[in-house]
Design a protein around this motif. Structure first.
Motif, PDB file in Angstrom:
ATOM      1  N   ALA A 202     -58.001 -20.063-110.225  1.00  0.00           N
ATOM      2  CA  ALA A 202     -57.708 -21.461-110.559  1.00  0.00           C
ATOM      3  C   ALA A 202     -58.509 -21.900-111.789  1.00  0.00           C
ATOM      4  CB  ALA A 202     -58.017 -22.361-109.364  1.00  0.00           C
ATOM      5  N   ASN A 203     -59.780 -21.531-111.853  1.00  0.00           N
ATOM      6  CA  ASN A 203     -60.598 -21.905-112.998  1.00  0.00           C
ATOM      7  C   ASN A 203     -60.150 -21.211-114.268  1.00  0.00           C
ATOM      8  OD1 ASN A 203     -63.051 -23.784-112.542  1.00  0.00           O
ATOM      9  ND2 ASN A 203     -62.802 -22.646-110.648  1.00  0.00           N
ATOM     10  N   ALA A 204     -59.782 -19.955-114.168  1.00  0.00           N
ATOM     11  CA  ALA A 204     -59.290 -19.244-115.358  1.00  0.00           C
ATOM     12  C   ALA A 204     -58.028 -19.919-115.888  1.00  0.00           C
ATOM     13  CB  ALA A 204     -59.017 -17.780-115.018  1.00  0.00           C
ATOM     14  N   ALA A 205     -57.125 -20.270-114.999  1.00  0.00           N
ATOM     15  CA  ALA A 205     -55.880 -20.923-115.422  1.00  0.00           C
ATOM     16  C   ALA A 205     -56.156 -22.287-116.053  1.00  0.00           C
ATOM     17  CB  ALA A 205     -54.935 -21.067-114.225  1.00  0.00           C
TER      18      ALA A 205
ATOM     19  N   ARG B 231     -63.755 -22.787 -94.340  1.00  0.00           N
ATOM     20  CA  ARG B 231     -63.907 -21.552 -93.558  1.00  0.00           C
ATOM     21  C   ARG B 231     -62.957 -20.451 -94.031  1.00  0.00           C
ATOM     22  NH1 ARG B 231     -63.148 -22.888 -87.811  1.00  0.00           N
ATOM     23  NH2 ARG B 231     -62.032 -24.689 -88.557  1.00  0.00           N
ATOM     24  N   LEU B 232     -62.810 -20.356 -95.359  1.00  0.00           N
ATOM     25  CA  LEU B 232     -62.054 -19.245 -95.933  1.00  0.00           C
ATOM     26  C   LEU B 232     -62.987 -18.061 -96.024  1.00  0.00           C
ATOM     27  CD1 LEU B 232     -60.285 -20.967 -98.970  1.00  0.00           C
ATOM     28  CD2 LEU B 232     -59.266 -20.389 -96.773  1.00  0.00           C
ATOM     29  N   ASP B 233     -62.436 -16.849 -95.907  1.00  0.00           N
ATOM     30  CA  ASP B 233     -63.308 -15.691 -96.094  1.00  0.00           C
ATOM     31  C   ASP B 233     -63.742 -15.651 -97.561  1.00  0.00           C
ATOM     32  OD1 ASP B 233     -61.641 -13.370 -97.562  1.00  0.00           O
ATOM     33  OD2 ASP B 233     -60.313 -14.498 -96.216  1.00  0.00           O
ATOM     34  N   GLY B 234     -64.875 -15.032 -97.806  1.00  0.00           N
ATOM     35  CA  GLY B 234     -65.475 -15.036 -99.135  1.00  0.00           C
ATOM     36  C   GLY B 234     -64.568 -14.512-100.224  1.00  0.00           C
ATOM     37  N   ALA B 235     -63.843 -13.439 -99.939  1.00  0.00           N
ATOM     38  CA  ALA B 235     -62.958 -12.841-100.951  1.00  0.00           C
ATOM     39  C   ALA B 235     -61.821 -13.795-101.315  1.00  0.00           C
ATOM     40  CB  ALA B 235     -62.404 -11.514-100.454  1.00  0.00           C
ATOM     41  N   ARG B 236     -61.232 -14.433-100.319  1.00  0.00           N
ATOM     42  CA  ARG B 236     -60.135 -15.371-100.588  1.00  0.00           C
ATOM     43  C   ARG B 236     -60.661 -16.585-101.349  1.00  0.00           C
ATOM     44  NH1 ARG B 236     -55.043 -16.248 -98.911  1.00  0.00           N
ATOM     45  NH2 ARG B 236     -55.185 -14.600 -97.380  1.00  0.00           N
ATOM     46  N   ALA B 237     -61.817 -17.100-100.950  1.00  0.00           N
ATOM     47  CA  ALA B 237     -62.400 -18.259-101.642  1.00  0.00           C
ATOM     48  C   ALA B 237     -62.728 -17.915-103.091  1.00  0.00           C
ATOM     49  CB  ALA B 237     -63.651 -18.729-100.903  1.00  0.00           C
ATOM     50  N   ALA B 238     -63.310 -16.748-103.325  1.00  0.00           N
ATOM     51  CA  ALA B 238     -63.663 -16.334-104.691  1.00  0.00           C
ATOM     52  C   ALA B 238     -62.414 -16.116-105.536  1.00  0.00           C
ATOM     53  CB  ALA B 238     -64.511 -15.066-104.653  1.00  0.00           C
TER      54      ALA B 238
ATOM     55  N   ILE C   4     -69.674 -21.883-107.630  1.00  0.00           N
ATOM     56  CA  ILE C   4     -69.976 -23.053-106.788  1.00  0.00           C
ATOM     57  C   ILE C   4     -68.736 -23.469-106.002  1.00  0.00           C
ATOM     58  CG2 ILE C   4     -70.534 -25.529-106.845  1.00  0.00           C
ATOM     59  CD1 ILE C   4     -72.363 -24.832-109.282  1.00  0.00           C
ATOM     60  N   GLU C   5     -67.595 -23.524-106.677  1.00  0.00           N
ATOM     61  CA  GLU C   5     -66.362 -23.929-105.998  1.00  0.00           C
ATOM     62  C   GLU C   5     -65.979 -22.922-104.915  1.00  0.00           C
ATOM     63  OE1 GLU C   5     -63.352 -24.790-108.914  1.00  0.00           O
ATOM     64  OE2 GLU C   5     -64.475 -26.498-109.699  1.00  0.00           O
ATOM     65  N   ALA C   6     -66.153 -21.638-105.184  1.00  0.00           N
ATOM     66  CA  ALA C   6     -65.848 -20.613-104.174  1.00  0.00           C
ATOM     67  C   ALA C   6     -66.737 -20.805-102.948  1.00  0.00           C
ATOM     68  CB  ALA C   6     -66.030 -19.221-104.760  1.00  0.00           C
ATOM     69  N   ALA C   7     -68.015 -21.075-103.175  1.00  0.00           N
ATOM     70  CA  ALA C   7     -68.927 -21.295-102.043  1.00  0.00           C
ATOM     71  C   ALA C   7     -68.520 -22.532-101.245  1.00  0.00           C
ATOM     72  CB  ALA C   7     -70.363 -21.440-102.556  1.00  0.00           C
ATOM     73  N   LEU C   8     -68.115 -23.586-101.947  1.00  0.00           N
ATOM     74  CA  LEU C   8     -67.668 -24.803-101.256  1.00  0.00           C
ATOM     75  C   LEU C   8     -66.400 -24.543-100.446  1.00  0.00           C
ATOM     76  CD1 LEU C   8     -68.334 -27.449-104.043  1.00  0.00           C
ATOM     77  CD2 LEU C   8     -69.480 -27.311-101.826  1.00  0.00           C
ATOM     78  N   TYR C   9     -65.454 -23.811-101.024  1.00  0.00           N
ATOM     79  CA  TYR C   9     -64.224 -23.483-100.302  1.00  0.00           C
ATOM     80  C   TYR C   9     -64.526 -22.624 -99.073  1.00  0.00           C
ATOM     81  CZ  TYR C   9     -61.481 -25.085-104.347  1.00  0.00           C
ATOM     82  OH  TYR C   9     -60.920 -25.814-105.351  1.00  0.00           O
ATOM     83  N   ALA C  10     -65.385 -21.629 -99.252  1.00  0.00           N
ATOM     84  CA  ALA C  10     -65.694 -20.727 -98.141  1.00  0.00           C
ATOM     85  C   ALA C  10     -66.392 -21.481 -97.012  1.00  0.00           C
ATOM     86  CB  ALA C  10     -66.564 -19.572 -98.627  1.00  0.00           C
ATOM     87  N   ARG C  11     -67.347 -22.290 -97.376  1.00  0.00           N
ATOM     88  CA  ARG C  11     -68.144 -23.001 -96.380  1.00  0.00           C
ATOM     89  C   ARG C  11     -67.358 -24.133 -95.703  1.00  0.00           C
ATOM     90  NH1 ARG C  11     -72.600 -22.383 -93.304  1.00  0.00           N
ATOM     91  NH2 ARG C  11     -73.748 -24.305 -93.124  1.00  0.00           N
ATOM     92  N   SER C  12     -66.701 -24.953 -96.498  1.00  0.00           N
ATOM     93  CA  SER C  12     -66.045 -26.145 -95.954  1.00  0.00           C
ATOM     94  C   SER C  12     -64.726 -25.843 -95.275  1.00  0.00           C
ATOM     95  CB  SER C  12     -65.756 -27.171 -97.038  1.00  0.00           C
ATOM     96  OG  SER C  12     -66.686 -27.149 -98.035  1.00  0.00           O
TER      97      SER C  12
ATOM     98  N   GLY D 169     -69.920 -18.957-119.509  1.00  0.00           N
ATOM     99  CA  GLY D 169     -71.002 -19.026-118.523  1.00  0.00           C
ATOM    100  C   GLY D 169     -70.848 -20.214-117.591  1.00  0.00           C
ATOM    101  N   LEU D 170     -70.521 -21.367-118.164  1.00  0.00           N
ATOM    102  CA  LEU D 170     -70.297 -22.568-117.351  1.00  0.00           C
ATOM    103  C   LEU D 170     -69.172 -22.350-116.351  1.00  0.00           C
ATOM    104  CD1 LEU D 170     -70.475 -25.442-119.986  1.00  0.00           C
ATOM    105  CD2 LEU D 170     -71.920 -25.223-117.964  1.00  0.00           C
ATOM    106  N   GLU D 171     -68.076 -21.785-116.821  1.00  0.00           N
ATOM    107  CA  GLU D 171     -66.931 -21.567-115.934  1.00  0.00           C
ATOM    108  C   GLU D 171     -67.261 -20.575-114.818  1.00  0.00           C
ATOM    109  OE1 GLU D 171     -64.148 -23.217-115.502  1.00  0.00           O
ATOM    110  OE2 GLU D 171     -64.775 -24.552-117.095  1.00  0.00           O
ATOM    111  N   LEU D 172     -68.060 -19.579-115.116  1.00  0.00           N
ATOM    112  CA  LEU D 172     -68.473 -18.636-114.068  1.00  0.00           C
ATOM    113  C   LEU D 172     -69.331 -19.335-113.014  1.00  0.00           C
ATOM    114  CD1 LEU D 172     -69.262 -15.449-116.174  1.00  0.00           C
ATOM    115  CD2 LEU D 172     -67.352 -15.780-114.586  1.00  0.00           C
ATOM    116  N   VAL D 173     -70.244 -20.190-113.467  1.00  0.00           N
ATOM    117  CA  VAL D 173     -71.080 -20.941-112.528  1.00  0.00           C
ATOM    118  C   VAL D 173     -70.223 -21.900-111.705  1.00  0.00           C
ATOM    119  CG1 VAL D 173     -72.923 -22.676-112.362  1.00  0.00           C
ATOM    120  CG2 VAL D 173     -73.191 -20.706-113.885  1.00  0.00           C
ATOM    121  N   VAL D 174     -69.327 -22.622-112.370  1.00  0.00           N
ATOM    122  CA  VAL D 174     -68.447 -23.565-111.681  1.00  0.00           C
ATOM    123  C   VAL D 174     -67.578 -22.842-110.649  1.00  0.00           C
ATOM    124  CG1 VAL D 174     -66.418 -25.048-112.010  1.00  0.00           C
ATOM    125  CG2 VAL D 174     -68.430 -25.346-113.454  1.00  0.00           C
ATOM    126  N   ALA D 175     -66.978 -21.734-111.039  1.00  0.00           N
ATOM    127  CA  ALA D 175     -66.113 -20.991-110.120  1.00  0.00           C
ATOM    128  C   ALA D 175     -66.905 -20.483-108.918  1.00  0.00           C
ATOM    129  CB  ALA D 175     -65.436 -19.836-110.847  1.00  0.00           C
TER     130      ALA D 175
END
Length: 126
Positions: free
Chosen positions: A108-111, A95-102, A85-93, A77-83
């Motif tokens: 990366a988090n799974a690895a 400017r990656l498209d949502g699918a690429r950021a996710a 949040i990180e995807a949203a930060l990557y997408a927003r900061s 659950g923690l890793e899903l939340v972290v991933a």
């Protein structure tokens, strides 16, 4: 108490370093934009800075909670939340498209979770 604290800090530092290393290996190439979008290509230094920065933002709290509640369901659950949040930060900061950021964040988090679990399993049984 000092031994427990030093053990905790040492484990956090080792886990954070491993997390950054693995996530840099996975996320850096995944953040490369397709050749059709070369005008918006992200420099390597920018990608590295953001990967380390988002991990500095998310890793400490996730590690503390995982340490406090060492249950596989909690950790997933923690890793899903972290991933997320990180995807949203990557997408927003960046400017990656949502699918690429996710995809970047979740891969990366799974690895890094697999690498961390493998490390601490080896340490425990060594």
């Amino acid at each position: 108490m000092d031994l427990l604290l030093s053990s905790f800090v040492w484990r956090w530092l080792v886990t954070f370093a491993l997390t950054c290393f693995v996530e840099l290996l996975v996320a850096t190439p995944m953040m490369r934009l397709p050749s059709a979008e070369r005008s918006r290509r992200l420099p390597l230094a920018t990608r590295v800075e953001w990967i380390v920065t988002v991990n500095l933002l998310t890793h400490p709290l996730a590690f503390v909670l995982a340490w406090r509640y060492p249950n596989p369901v909690v950790i997933v659950g923690l890793e899903l939340v972290v991933a997320t949040i990180e995807a949203a930060l990557y997408a927003r900061s960046l400017r990656l498209d949502g699918a690429r950021a996710a995809a970047t964040s979740f891969m990366a988090n799974a690895a890094s979770v697999v690498a961390s679990l493998a490390l601490w399993t080896l340490v425990r049984y060594a």
